[in-house]
Scaffold this motif. Structure first.
Motif, PDB file in Angstrom:
ATOM      1  N   ARG A   1       1.506  -7.689 -30.994  1.00  0.00           N
ATOM      2  CA  ARG A   1       2.667  -7.679 -30.090  1.00  0.00           C
ATOM      3  C   ARG A   1       3.967  -7.888 -30.862  1.00  0.00           C
ATOM      4  O   ARG A   1       5.005  -7.326 -30.491  1.00  0.00           O
ATOM      5  CB  ARG A   1       2.506  -8.766 -29.027  1.00  0.00           C
TER       6      ARG A   1
ATOM      7  N   VAL B   1      -2.944  -3.616 -26.242  1.00  0.00           N
ATOM      8  CA  VAL B   1      -1.813  -3.894 -27.125  1.00  0.00           C
ATOM      9  C   VAL B   1      -1.781  -2.811 -28.198  1.00  0.00           C
ATOM     10  O   VAL B   1      -2.766  -2.583 -28.892  1.00  0.00           O
ATOM     11  CB  VAL B   1      -1.927  -5.287 -27.776  1.00  0.00           C
ATOM     12  N   HIS B   2      -0.633  -2.145 -28.323  1.00  0.00           N
ATOM     13  CA  HIS B   2      -0.472  -1.071 -29.310  1.00  0.00           C
ATOM     14  C   HIS B   2      -0.602  -1.650 -30.716  1.00  0.00           C
ATOM     15  O   HIS B   2       0.077  -2.612 -31.067  1.00  0.00           O
ATOM     16  CB  HIS B   2       0.892  -0.411 -29.129  1.00  0.00           C
TER      17      HIS B   2
ATOM     18  N   PRO C   1       3.648  -3.990 -20.708  1.00  0.00           N
ATOM     19  CA  PRO C   1       4.733  -4.405 -21.619  1.00  0.00           C
ATOM     20  C   PRO C   1       5.319  -3.217 -22.369  1.00  0.00           C
ATOM     21  O   PRO C   1       4.591  -2.330 -22.823  1.00  0.00           O
ATOM     22  CB  PRO C   1       4.018  -5.373 -22.576  1.00  0.00           C
TER      23      PRO C   1
ATOM     24  N   MET D   1      -3.981 -10.327 -31.247  1.00  0.00           N
ATOM     25  CA  MET D   1      -3.158  -9.780 -30.170  1.00  0.00           C
ATOM     26  C   MET D   1      -1.700 -10.206 -30.346  1.00  0.00           C
ATOM     27  O   MET D   1      -0.780  -9.390 -30.174  1.00  0.00           O
ATOM     28  CB  MET D   1      -3.701 -10.245 -28.818  1.00  0.00           C
ATOM     29  N   ASP D   2      -1.479 -11.462 -30.698  1.00  0.00           N
ATOM     30  CA  ASP D   2      -0.114 -11.951 -30.889  1.00  0.00           C
ATOM     31  C   ASP D   2       0.560 -11.234 -32.061  1.00  0.00           C
ATOM     32  O   ASP D   2       1.746 -10.875 -31.976  1.00  0.00           O
ATOM     33  CB  ASP D   2      -0.120 -13.462 -31.142  1.00  0.00           C
TER      34      ASP D   2
ATOM     35  N   ASP E   1      -2.288  -2.482 -18.976  1.00  0.00           N
ATOM     36  CA  ASP E   1      -1.542  -3.661 -19.393  1.00  0.00           C
ATOM     37  C   ASP E   1      -2.339  -4.570 -20.323  1.00  0.00           C
ATOM     38  O   ASP E   1      -1.766  -5.417 -21.013  1.00  0.00           O
ATOM     39  CB  ASP E   1      -1.097  -4.459 -18.167  1.00  0.00           C
TER      40      ASP E   1
END
Length: 267
Positions: A225, A141-142, A65, A221-222, A138
């Motif tokens: 993002r 998550v940054h 992403p 995580m959400d 992938d």
């Protein structure tokens, strides 16, 4: 006039799992002989190496992403490599597969390669090629980007990533750079530090506080993002003793812009 130390590129992973008391993160205690944050409780990670940039330029099986450029991918590759070296979790897939390496394969890879990787006698690229594996950037998550203040003798330009720990992979410290490991809630890590059980550098403490806003891995995580990662390079003012007033950008979303802290020695 002293020369400003160059900030070396580095990457780290916050390995996450859901526990009975909420979200847990895997952390290690750094060896007292390590030249940065000796004895501190940290997330697995380390420097980005030249070989990481070469691996980052290669095609991947699964799209990442945001489509990071080669430099951005190198931080992710380094985070994956360091996590395998430091705690035996390998975020990689057999080429062409959608699933990560399984527990049996990981046990063999750990026994066959991990010590040699830590000793520097082989490279991560050699392991991947020999086993026909592809890194899984992938799955990262940054989460954050911190740069050590300019007045420090050892400086790092560090990207932090979140990753859900594969349930079949048993995380354990390497016994060399890390001498203790623990799965712990952010709240407990901060409380134990306040009680004197652990040491935390400022960036680790603030990232634990931010992570602790989420109750589950999915929530964390959400949230990551959806958030914009703002680079943090603290600017400090010396106060009495070891205390410093550190200023960071308020838009980085760490609950403020000025913090008084006890600064840990760099070595």
């Amino acid at each position: 006039m002293s020369l400003e130390a160059t900030a070396r590129p580095a990457a780290t992973i916050l390995l996450l799992r859901d526990g009975s008391d909420g979200i847990e993160v895997f952390m290690v205690v750094r060896h007292h002989a390590i030249d940065f944050a000796a004895g501190a409780l940290v997330f697995p990670g380390g420097r980005v190496e030249e070989a990481d940039f070469a691996l980052a330029a290669q095609p991947v099986d699964h799209p990442v992403p945001g489509r990071p450029d080669t430099d951005g991918m190198a931080f992710r590759i380094a985070a994956i490599r360091e996590t395998f070296e430091e705690c035996g979790v390998l975020l990689a897939r057999p080429r062409g597969s959608s699933g990560l390496v399984d527990a049996a394969a990981l046990q063999r890879l750990d026994a066959q390669y991990r010590a040699a990787l830590n000793a520097g006698s082989i490279g991560f690229d050699t392991v991947l090629e020999a086993e026909d594996l592809m890194p899984a950037p992938d799955l990262l998550v940054h989460f954050a980007h911190w740069i050590t203040p300019v007045n420090q003798p050892k400086r790092y330009d560090t990207h932090f990533f979140l990753a859900e720990a594969p349930p079949e992979h048993l995380a354990v410290h390497d016994g060399t750079e890390a001498v203790e490991s623990i799965w712990i809630t952010p709240r407990q890590a901060l409380a134990d530090t306040e009680a004197g059980r652990f040491k935390l550098v400022f960036a680790t403490a603030k990232n634990l506080e931010k992570l602790g806003r989420s109750g589950t891995v999915q929530e964390a995580m959400d949230a990551a993002r959806a958030a914009r990662v703002v680079t943090v390079q603290p600017k400090g003012t010396k106060l009495e003793g070891n205390k410093r007033l550190l200023r960071i950008p308020p838009e980085a979303d760490y609950g403020g812009s000025e913090f008084i802290v006890d600064v840990l020695p760099a070595s």
